[in-house]
Design a protein around this motif. Structure first.
Motif, short mmCIF file in Angstrom:
data_model
loop_
_atom_site.label_atom_id
_atom_site.label_comp_id
_atom_site.label_asym_id
_atom_site.label_seq_id
_atom_site.Cartn_x
_atom_site.Cartn_y
_atom_site.Cartn_z
N SER A 1 18.83 -6.44 13.55
CA SER A 1 17.90 -5.36 13.22
C SER A 1 17.02 -5.68 12.01
CB SER A 1 18.67 -4.07 12.95
OG SER A 1 19.54 -4.23 11.84
N PRO B 1 23.82 -7.92 18.08
CA PRO B 1 24.06 -6.53 17.66
C PRO B 1 25.54 -6.22 17.59
CG PRO B 1 23.38 -6.59 19.94
CD PRO B 1 23.24 -8.00 19.43
N ASP C 1 21.80 2.35 14.42
CA ASP C 1 23.13 2.54 14.99
C ASP C 1 23.61 1.29 15.73
OD1 ASP C 1 23.17 5.18 14.08
OD2 ASP C 1 22.16 5.87 15.90
N VAL C 2 22.70 0.32 15.91
CA VAL C 2 23.03 -0.84 16.73
C VAL C 2 23.31 -2.08 15.87
CG1 VAL C 2 22.19 -2.38 18.55
CG2 VAL C 2 21.60 0.05 18.60
N TRP D 1 17.71 1.88 16.14
CA TRP D 1 18.22 0.55 15.85
C TRP D 1 19.26 0.54 14.72
CZ3 TRP D 1 13.31 2.32 15.08
CH2 TRP D 1 12.91 2.51 13.77
N HIS E 1 20.75 -7.21 26.03
CA HIS E 1 20.77 -5.91 26.71
C HIS E 1 20.29 -6.13 28.14
CE1 HIS E 1 16.37 -5.50 26.81
NE2 HIS E 1 16.36 -5.95 25.57
N VAL F 1 23.08 -2.39 22.91
CA VAL F 1 21.71 -1.96 22.69
C VAL F 1 21.38 -0.86 23.71
CG1 VAL F 1 19.29 -2.67 22.67
CG2 VAL F 1 21.07 -4.26 21.90
#
Length: 380
Positions: A338, A82, A378-379, A376, A141, A86
């Motif tokens: 994602s 990512p 935004d990640v 997701w 994460h 996360v």
């Protein structure tokens, strides 16, 4: 005094220490030997020549995959990471289990609530999915909550023995911190015994085998829950030898609700068969990540997950709720972080399938779904 020599000796010692730490526990983490597994596997319909087999033609890697895999390893190794951290929620656990709900802890680890019971799936709380604590795929994460903060569970189900689904340290902690039985496909009980799980807490089943919690003395409030080991299309192995233990998905059926846990699997006709025999399911947890064109038989892509949900709901893609698993937590393939969930959401929209995409630690109640969230985006 030769300072350079002293530093060289110190660095060498540190290097040796790191290597020792990296390999020290590997034999134990790998698990039981083939000879210890074999007595529990022999006699199964799909067990031949000391190996389990899929009922459909399947290969772990397509022919000629070597050059493509080498290129991907050199050019796409980090594409699955990512861009930013996360987000993780601290799980909100009600005092009493609901008729239907699920809390996703990441990858294939989830706490399912069915008709007042709690079932824990493929629990992996370690930092790495590897026989070594220092080498191998690491978490993307943090774990949403310590394992010690889980509520009492009624059963732990395992889909297969790969490191991202069966973790020695997590199992050992659950033996001490919980009293629940471990329900596993054939052969995996040998790993658990190797790690100190008592015999009376191990239930090994072949595809099609079922056990009720009442039969295990865990009936609650006059109700019962039946768990069935169902066919999956995958493979197994914790060392150099493959397929000495069975792999599976699981059906969880209570008096009013039905849940299907896919574990890790390629698309298979067994989904429609499970739907017809045990469904339609009100909640499906299906893998959407770690797919690749080089291993299409043993891992589903996101569109196949949506198709599988419809099969499990007896041909009705609009029945029940699909919650994706097996993505976001470990970088195990060469697709974007994602990409799995984006593709799944698009396919579900086209099929008319209701989906909920929890962030790690989030509890989903199908009777009161939160407003649509695309966290997701935004990640990844």
């Amino acid at each position: 005094m030769n300072v350079r020599k002293i530093f060289g000796v110190a660095a060498g010692a540190l290097g040796v220490t790191w290597v020792v730490r990296a390999v020290w526990d590997i034999p134990s983490a790998i698990g039981a030997s083939i000879s210890a597994i074999q007595p529990y596997a022999a006699g199964a319909a799909t067990y031949r020549n000391q190996r389990f087999h899929n009922t459909e033609p399947s290969t772990q890697l397509v022919a000629g995959a070597g050059p493509s895999l080498l290129y991907s390893a050199l050019t796409k190794r980090n594409v699955g990471r990512p861009r930013v951290a996360v987000p993780v929620q601290t799980p909100s656990v009600p005092a009493e289990a609901a008729d239907l709900a699920v809390t996703w802890y990441g990858h294939a680890s989830a706490l399912i609530e069915v008709d007042g019971y709690r079932i824990l799936t493929d629990p992996v709380w370690s930092e790495r999915v590897s026989p070594s604590p220092l080498v191998g795929p690491a978490r993307l994460h943090p774990v949403p909550t310590p394992l010690s903060e889980l509520p009492p569970v009624d059963a732990v189900i395992i889909s297969h023995d790969h490191y991202d689904h069966l973790d020695k340290e997590t199992i050992r902690e659950l033996v001490v911190g919980q009293s629940a039985p471990f329900l596993v496909p054939l052969g995996i009980g040998a790993h658990l015994r190797h790690w100190g799980v008592p015999d009376h807490r191990i239930i090994e089943l072949d595809w099609g085998g079922s056990i009720s919690l009442a039969a295990l003395g865990r009936e609650r409030d006059g109700t019962d829950l039946v768990l069935t080991c169902t066919e999956a299309r995958h493979f197994s192995g914790r060392g150099l030898v493959r397929n000495t233990t069975l792999w599976a998905s699981w059906s969880i059926v209570g008096p009013t609700r039905r849940v299907y846990f896919g574990g890790d699997t390629g698309y298979t006709k067994a989904f429609a068969e499970a739907g017809a025999a045990l469904g339609p399911f009100d909640l499906t947890l299906l893998p959407i990540g770690a797919y690749d064109e080089n291993w299409p038989d043993v891992h589903m892509n996101p569109e196949e997950a949506v198709r599988s949900h419809a099969d499990l709901c007896v041909g009705d893609p609009g029945h029940g709720l699909l919650v994706p698993i097996h993505w976001a937590t470990f970088n195990l393939a060469f697709h974007g972080w994602s990409e799995p969930v984006r593709r799944m959401v698009e396919a579900a929209r086209a099929a008319g399938t209701t989906v909920a995409v929890p962030m790690p630690g989030q509890r989903i109640d199908p009777n009161g779904l939160p407003p649509r969230d695309t966290w997701w985006e935004d990640v990844g």
